[in-house]
Enzyme design. Structure first.
Site, PDB file in Angstrom:
ATOM      1  N   ARG A  58       1.023  -1.360  -0.209  1.00 25.25           N
ATOM      2  CA  ARG A  58       0.174  -0.477   0.027  1.00 25.25           C
ATOM      3  C   ARG A  58       1.306   0.888   0.123  1.00 25.25           C
ATOM      4  NH1 ARG A  58      -5.268   2.612   2.521  1.00 25.25           N
ATOM      5  NH2 ARG A  58      -4.752   4.063   1.452  1.00 25.25           N
TER       6      ARG A  58
ATOM      7  N   ARG B 138      -5.544   0.902  -4.437  1.00 20.70           N
ATOM      8  CA  ARG B 138      -4.505   0.583  -4.374  1.00 20.70           C
ATOM      9  C   ARG B 138      -4.719  -0.852  -3.879  1.00 20.70           C
ATOM     10  NH1 ARG B 138      -9.060   3.354   0.114  1.00 20.70           N
ATOM     11  NH2 ARG B 138      -8.005   4.598  -1.624  1.00 20.70           N
TER      12      ARG B 138
ATOM     13  N   ASP C 238      -5.899  -1.986   1.680  1.00 18.67           N
ATOM     14  CA  ASP C 238      -6.918  -0.575   2.205  1.00 18.67           C
ATOM     15  C   ASP C 238      -7.728  -1.703   3.206  1.00 18.67           C
ATOM     16  OD1 ASP C 238      -7.991   1.582   3.346  1.00 18.67           O
ATOM     17  OD2 ASP C 238     -10.022   1.299   2.462  1.00 18.67           O
TER      18      ASP C 238
ATOM     19  N   ASP D  88     -10.262  -0.540   6.718  1.00 17.92           N
ATOM     20  CA  ASP D  88     -10.480   0.690   7.656  1.00 17.92           C
ATOM     21  C   ASP D  88     -11.566  -0.236   8.995  1.00 17.92           C
ATOM     22  OD1 ASP D  88      -9.979   2.944   6.095  1.00 17.92           O
ATOM     23  OD2 ASP D  88     -11.457   2.122   4.105  1.00 17.92           O
TER      24      ASP D  88
END
Length: 160
Positions: free
Chosen positions: A86, A95, A98, A100
């Site tokens: 990343r 990307r 990711d 989150d």
């Protein structure tokens, strides 16, 4: 503490990168993966909106149990993202991976590094749909039932 994490990517081999990330989360001494969603595919979402010409994203959601603080969990997820290649050069850009943090128990916080619950999760079909498939009764604190929120975005994601 139980936390919900959303994983996605559109560069390299997203399926492998997500699978490897889930394994890395579970291998962490202070994190245990307790549930995993099916993966879904979606068009790229950029700051300008949906970009159907960009590589499509693969997305999924996991539930983890951890004794880490939210900030420590964020640090652990960023290390996994970095190992997956990343690069953080364009906000909402393409990307490899990711991760989150969507929710962290019932924690509500806003810091320069982390807002919980995630401030846009209730607007993201690529988070809501796999999460609702994994946990049909799940709720985003202050926003409502995930499965009901997901219905607001028909056709934005499809099974991968």
């Amino acid at each position: 503490m139980l936390a919900i994490l959303a994983l996605g990517g559109n560069l390299g081999d997203p399926r492998e990168q997500i699978t490897d990330a889930i394994a890395a989360l579970d291998a962490h001494q202070d994190i245990r993966v307790t549930a995993t969603s099916p993966l879904v595919e979606s068009f790229a979402l950029t700051e300008a909106g949906i970009d159907e010409s960009a590589p499509r994203y693969l997305n999924g959601v996991v539930e983890v149990e951890t004794e880490l603080t939210p900030e420590q969990l964020l640090e652990a997820t960023r290390e996994i993202e970095t190992r997956a290649g990343r690069i953080r050069d364009v906000r909402w850009g393409p990307r490899t991976l990711d991760i989150d943090i969507i929710t962290f128990g019932e924690v509500h916080q806003t810091t320069p590094e982390l807002t919980l619950p995630h401030p846009r999760a209730h607007e993201r079909a690529f988070v809501l749909t796999p999460w609702s498939l994994m946990q049909p009764e799940a709720v985003i604190p202050g926003r409502g039932k995930v499965a009901e929120l997901a219905k607001s975005f028909p056709g934005e994601v499809w099974e991968a």
